[in-house]
Design an enzyme around this catalytic site. Structure first.
Site, PDB file in Angstrom:
ATOM      1  N   HIS A 277       9.675  -2.879   3.239  1.00  0.00           N
ATOM      2  CA  HIS A 277       9.227  -3.082   1.852  1.00  0.00           C
ATOM      3  C   HIS A 277      10.424  -3.370   0.939  1.00  0.00           C
ATOM      4  CE1 HIS A 277       5.770  -0.377   3.183  1.00  0.00           C
ATOM      5  NE2 HIS A 277       5.137  -1.419   2.690  1.00  0.00           N
TER       6      HIS A 277
ATOM      7  N   MET B 226       0.850  -1.196   0.000  1.00  0.00           N
ATOM      8  CA  MET B 226       0.000   0.000   0.000  1.00  0.00           C
ATOM      9  C   MET B 226       0.887   1.249   0.000  1.00  0.00           C
ATOM     10  SD  MET B 226      -3.436  -0.929   2.040  1.00  0.00           S
ATOM     11  CE  MET B 226      -2.876  -0.620   3.689  1.00  0.00           C
TER      12      MET B 226
ATOM     13  N   VAL C  50      11.193  -7.022   9.559  1.00  0.00           N
ATOM     14  CA  VAL C  50      12.333  -6.091   9.599  1.00  0.00           C
ATOM     15  C   VAL C  50      12.057  -5.084  10.716  1.00  0.00           C
ATOM     16  CG1 VAL C  50      13.742  -4.457   8.261  1.00  0.00           C
ATOM     17  CG2 VAL C  50      12.667  -6.417   7.120  1.00  0.00           C
TER      18      VAL C  50
ATOM     19  N   GLN D 115       6.057 -11.194   7.366  1.00  0.00           N
ATOM     20  CA  GLN D 115       5.502 -12.048   8.417  1.00  0.00           C
ATOM     21  C   GLN D 115       4.910 -11.227   9.563  1.00  0.00           C
ATOM     22  OE1 GLN D 115       8.196 -15.227   8.592  1.00  0.00           O
ATOM     23  NE2 GLN D 115       7.182 -16.277  10.261  1.00  0.00           N
TER      24      GLN D 115
ATOM     25  N   ASP E 246       2.411  -9.248   9.372  1.00  0.00           N
ATOM     26  CA  ASP E 246       0.959  -9.452   9.248  1.00  0.00           C
ATOM     27  C   ASP E 246       0.715 -10.956   9.151  1.00  0.00           C
ATOM     28  OD1 ASP E 246      -0.108  -6.544   8.748  1.00  0.00           O
ATOM     29  OD2 ASP E 246       1.682  -6.769   7.542  1.00  0.00           O
TER      30      ASP E 246
HETATM   31  O1  PAF Z   1       0.003  -5.764   3.737  1.00  0.00           O
HETATM   32  C1  PAF Z   1      -0.450  -4.855   3.015  1.00  0.00           C
HETATM   33  O2  PAF Z   1       0.203  -3.834   2.769  1.00  0.00           O
HETATM   34  C2  PAF Z   1      -1.834  -5.004   2.409  1.00  0.00           C
HETATM   35  O3  PAF Z   1      -2.701  -5.639   3.279  1.00  0.00           O
HETATM   36  C3  PAF Z   1      -1.808  -5.705   1.033  1.00  0.00           C
HETATM   37  C4  PAF Z   1      -1.337  -7.139   1.138  1.00  0.00           C
HETATM   38  C5  PAF Z   1      -0.919  -4.941   0.069  1.00  0.00           C
HETATM   39  C6  PAF Z   1      -3.214  -5.742   0.448  1.00  0.00           C
HETATM   40  O4  PAF Z   1      -3.716  -4.472   0.247  1.00  0.00           O
END
Ligand code: PAF
Length: 295
Positions: free
Chosen positions: A37, A30, A176, A148, A150
């Site tokens: 990321h 997102m 991280v 991981q 989430d």
């Molecule tokens: O983890 C996230 O950033 C979001 O839940 C995802 C997997 C991109 C879905 O919108």
């Protein structure tokens, strides 16, 4: 790096790669990139010939009183960071193309979406599963990389892929962290100075639990009590949940018998943070009771 907004253009690009026999990895995001990321993007690059990063703040996974409007966004900065990390394509569709008028098809992973974050965010995982399924259908990746942190999201997606026979390999990437242990998250930017001081409480609580288990304390109530006590000793914290249970079924357990998931959600001021760890009882501790019976 290509920046692609249109769904049909994205499909054409992937088709060209696939015709050349190239493998494709997707990193769904997102946006508002941080080192976590970038680590996912690098992991994707080390496994596949081409990396697509999707950047879409998915309205369907935010509840009515959640932070959709204030979710941090900086497209220019994100594009530069992704390009510098070697990403081949940044896919950033418009919400009106992802959810056109009349849209009415949703994916619900029944049991795994309940409990933990699903208790306070009842529609969240339906929104997540639906957007991830759409991204998989559009991009047709060979593999997808998810953090991981989430953990419940990861299990929901794994289940969806299995149940719907999606030909995508799901790869989990380690959490991280900042030097003081705080798990990286775009939402950390919401924290003020005082709240930021309290935020490592989650990581510290996980470490306390890990130590208890290593020392042979496998009592779920005692571990949960210690975790809660530690978090509550910090200013501005309010516990949403402390979960200890099976990492795949996400059902709570009464005693730790094998690898178990300890997952937390804690409000620090107005920011809800999540974190988790896998507790691994030492074999000699896990078997101690049975062994003593044999002697
Ligand atoms: O983890 C996230 O950033 C979001 O839940 C995802 C997997 C991109 C879905 O919108």
């Amino acid at each position: 790096m290509k920046i692609i907004k249109s769904i049909s253009h994205m499909r054409k690009q992937v088709l060209m790669w696939k015709k050349k026999g190239l493998s494709v990895a997707i990193v769904p995001t997102m946006g508002f990139f941080h080192k976590g990321h970038l680590s996912l993007m690098r992991a994707a690059g080390s496994r596949a010939d081409r990396v697509v990063v999707s950047l879409f703040v998915n309205p369907a996974q935010f509840g009515p009183n959640e932070d959709l409007n204030r979710y941090p966004r900086d497209f220019e900065r994100d594009a530069k960071m992704a390009e510098a990390t070697g990403v081949n394509c940044l896919f950033c569709p418009d919400a009106k193309d992802i959810y056109p008028p009349g849209f009415q098809t949703w994916i619900r992973v029944e049991e795994l979406s309940q409990g933990l974050c699903g208790t306070s965010r009842p529609e969240h995982f339906c929104g997540v599963a639906t957007i991830v399924a759409k991204l998989f259908i559009i991009v047709q990746p060979n593999m997808a990389i998810f953090g991981q942190k989430d953990f419940q999201q990861l299990q929901v997606i794994r289940r969806m892929v299995k149940d719907l026979n999606m030909p995508v390999r799901i790869i989990a990437h380690h959490i991280v962290r900042e030097p003081d242990g705080l798990a990286l998250s775009s939402r950390n930017t919401y924290l003020n100075v005082k709240e930021r001081e309290s935020a490592p409480a989650l990581f510290q609580a996980l470490k306390i639990a890990e130590k208890m288990v290593v020392r042979g304390n496998l009592s779920v109530p005692e571990i949960i009590r210690a975790v809660k006590r530690h978090i509550q000793s910090f200013n501005n914290t309010k516990i949403d949940y402390v979960f200890l249970g099976h990492p795949e079924s996400l059902r709570p357990c009464q005693k730790i018998v094998g690898e178990s998931l300890l997952a937390l959600a804690v409000w620090v001021g107005k920011t809800r943070l999540i974190d988790n760890t896998l507790l691994k009882p030492q074999v000699n501790h896990a078997n101690r009771k049975d062994k003593s019976k044999d002697l």
